[in-house]
Design a protein around this motif. Sequence first.
Motif, mmCIF file in Angstrom:
data_model
loop_
_atom_site.group_PDB
_atom_site.id
_atom_site.type_symbol
_atom_site.label_atom_id
_atom_site.label_comp_id
_atom_site.label_asym_id
_atom_site.label_seq_id
_atom_site.Cartn_x
_atom_site.Cartn_y
_atom_site.Cartn_z
ATOM 1 N N LEU A 112 42.555 -41.393 68.328
ATOM 2 C CA LEU A 112 43.676 -40.670 68.825
ATOM 3 C C LEU A 112 43.476 -39.518 69.494
ATOM 4 O O LEU A 112 42.891 -38.664 68.887
ATOM 5 C CB LEU A 112 44.869 -40.862 67.906
ATOM 6 C CG LEU A 112 46.339 -40.244 68.395
ATOM 7 C CD1 LEU A 112 46.979 -40.967 69.297
ATOM 8 C CD2 LEU A 112 47.267 -40.088 67.043
ATOM 9 N N SER A 113 43.974 -39.227 70.591
ATOM 10 C CA SER A 113 43.705 -37.731 71.240
ATOM 11 C C SER A 113 44.621 -36.688 70.580
ATOM 12 O O SER A 113 44.300 -35.537 70.125
ATOM 13 C CB SER A 113 43.840 -37.873 72.663
ATOM 14 O OG SER A 113 43.880 -36.704 73.337
ATOM 15 N N LEU A 114 46.026 -37.058 70.741
ATOM 16 C CA LEU A 114 47.061 -36.032 70.230
ATOM 17 C C LEU A 114 48.253 -36.565 69.391
ATOM 18 O O LEU A 114 48.856 -37.420 69.919
ATOM 19 C CB LEU A 114 47.489 -35.367 71.463
ATOM 20 C CG LEU A 114 48.637 -34.287 71.451
ATOM 21 C CD1 LEU A 114 48.198 -33.062 70.733
ATOM 22 C CD2 LEU A 114 49.143 -33.487 72.513
ATOM 23 N N LEU A 115 48.394 -36.105 68.196
ATOM 24 C CA LEU A 115 49.564 -36.482 67.391
ATOM 25 C C LEU A 115 50.289 -35.343 67.506
ATOM 26 O O LEU A 115 50.253 -34.118 67.347
ATOM 27 C CB LEU A 115 49.035 -36.686 65.853
ATOM 28 C CG LEU A 115 49.928 -36.928 64.938
ATOM 29 C CD1 LEU A 115 49.705 -38.434 64.744
ATOM 30 C CD2 LEU A 115 49.826 -36.348 63.442
ATOM 31 N N VAL A 116 51.642 -35.830 67.667
ATOM 32 C CA VAL A 116 52.846 -34.740 67.775
ATOM 33 C C VAL A 116 53.811 -34.862 66.743
ATOM 34 O O VAL A 116 54.312 -36.040 66.801
ATOM 35 C CB VAL A 116 53.291 -34.694 69.270
ATOM 36 C CG1 VAL A 116 54.784 -33.683 69.378
ATOM 37 C CG2 VAL A 116 52.554 -34.432 70.283
ATOM 38 N N VAL A 117 54.149 -34.176 66.162
ATOM 39 C CA VAL A 117 55.464 -33.998 65.237
ATOM 40 C C VAL A 117 56.348 -33.199 65.408
ATOM 41 O O VAL A 117 56.056 -32.081 65.896
ATOM 42 C CB VAL A 117 55.127 -34.073 63.828
ATOM 43 C CG1 VAL A 117 54.316 -32.654 63.313
ATOM 44 C CG2 VAL A 117 56.246 -34.215 62.761
ATOM 45 N N GLY A 118 57.750 -33.455 65.252
ATOM 46 C CA GLY A 118 58.750 -32.394 65.599
ATOM 47 C C GLY A 118 60.207 -33.100 65.783
ATOM 48 O O GLY A 118 60.226 -34.327 65.565
ATOM 49 N N THR A 119 61.120 -32.370 66.227
ATOM 50 C CA THR A 119 62.389 -32.885 66.278
ATOM 51 C C THR A 119 62.500 -33.762 67.746
ATOM 52 O O THR A 119 61.881 -33.356 68.549
ATOM 53 C CB THR A 119 63.603 -31.928 66.476
ATOM 54 O OG1 THR A 119 63.046 -30.580 67.126
ATOM 55 C CG2 THR A 119 63.819 -31.315 64.694
ATOM 56 N N VAL A 120 63.498 -34.645 67.554
ATOM 57 C CA VAL A 120 64.056 -35.417 68.630
ATOM 58 C C VAL A 120 65.481 -35.286 68.480
ATOM 59 O O VAL A 120 65.760 -35.898 67.551
ATOM 60 C CB VAL A 120 63.313 -36.942 68.912
ATOM 61 C CG1 VAL A 120 63.952 -37.540 70.037
ATOM 62 C CG2 VAL A 120 61.703 -36.824 69.079
ATOM 63 N N ALA A 121 66.173 -34.631 69.209
ATOM 64 C CA ALA A 121 67.469 -34.244 68.953
ATOM 65 C C ALA A 121 68.493 -34.518 70.250
ATOM 66 O O ALA A 121 67.926 -34.777 71.337
ATOM 67 C CB ALA A 121 67.172 -32.955 68.627
ATOM 68 N N PHE A 122 69.723 -34.125 69.749
ATOM 69 C CA PHE A 122 70.863 -33.775 70.817
ATOM 70 C C PHE A 122 70.942 -32.627 70.916
ATOM 71 O O PHE A 122 70.867 -31.772 69.658
ATOM 72 C CB PHE A 122 72.046 -34.376 70.453
ATOM 73 C CG PHE A 122 72.244 -35.943 70.635
ATOM 74 C CD1 PHE A 122 71.963 -36.527 72.092
ATOM 75 C CD2 PHE A 122 72.227 -36.981 69.664
ATOM 76 C CE1 PHE A 122 71.888 -37.717 72.338
ATOM 77 C CE2 PHE A 122 72.236 -38.255 69.803
ATOM 78 C CZ PHE A 122 72.109 -38.691 71.192
ATOM 79 N N ASP A 123 71.115 -31.748 72.107
ATOM 80 C CA ASP A 123 71.549 -30.235 72.106
ATOM 81 C C ASP A 123 72.573 -30.206 72.841
ATOM 82 O O ASP A 123 72.789 -30.889 73.778
ATOM 83 C CB ASP A 123 70.275 -29.666 72.895
ATOM 84 C CG ASP A 123 69.013 -29.625 72.156
ATOM 85 O OD1 ASP A 123 68.702 -29.730 70.896
ATOM 86 O OD2 ASP A 123 67.891 -29.432 72.662
#
Length: 310
Positions: A1-12
Amino acid sequence: LSLLVVGTVAFDAIETPFGKTDKITGGAANYICWAASNFSNDISLIAVVGDDFPQSEIAELRNRGVSTDGLQIKEGEKSFFWSGKYHMNMNSRDTLVTELNVLADFDPIIPAHQKNPEFVMLGNLTPSVQLRVLEQLESKPKLVAMDTMNFWIGDENFKKDLDVVISQTDILIINDEEARMLADHHSLVKAARQIMEQGPKYLVIKKGEHGALLFHENHVFFAPALPLEEVFDPTGAGDTFAGGFMGYLAKTGDISFNNMKRAIIYGSAMASFCVEKFGNQRLKELSINDIDQRIQEFVNLVQFDIELTQ
Ligand code: AMP
């Protein structure tokens, strides 16, 4: 795998001097993936949403080559919600509401086939979740980058975990206010030195419309932001910057200081698009030609011939 991303997926819900939105889709990881997917189609998203999050948005990410195998959808629960209001200068904002919802007890699970990423982007979210992601990796990535926010820095409950993640990070990407808060120094150069003593060999300090600084040992590189006639909505610009930066590094596989300088320009170019419309709308319209043209504008902006006086 090239890039692993963690973070919020949200409503703003966003309010700027020029307009206001109801709930629109956002979140740090969402912006990171949209930006990075211009450079790599081997990206995996680790995040959590409630069943209120539109399936169509998830499908759009998948169409960009982002794997959502590690995206958890919690039945009967609500997605992370953030609301902010920008000041007249558009560089600073107040958070009006942060509702953690599904984020409150998020346990990230990296699918078995994604545990050996070359690059990792720990987007802004709970420090203990960032740590849980690092713990599950089976091999040492080439580069671990991380972002965080005043919400986590200023709260004693999160500070201990935050310090541990920072110590395990190669490059920290934060804004000037966050750097000052983390290091308790007004001088960004002093703050940078102190932060790099905590572990990161590299540090990017974003300064909104005033560009970004890249620190490494005794070196500093500066990238301007493109002077734009209109900034519509700065939300996600920092994450879009990080996504462009990491996407470019993942594409080239080169983590030398010289290549990081190029990556910073790519990050700045992507951020300059992000602010042109509300949310991630502008990012969805971009072609590779648009990006190349903008990179050329950055080159023109800073290129000059000069002779020394002697
Ligand atoms: P930026 O403008 O780059 O700082 O990022 C804005 C995005 O960060 C928005 O889409 C929000 O959903 C998300 N966000 C806001 N507060 C937090 C928080 N405390 N933790 C994680 N993400 C957040």
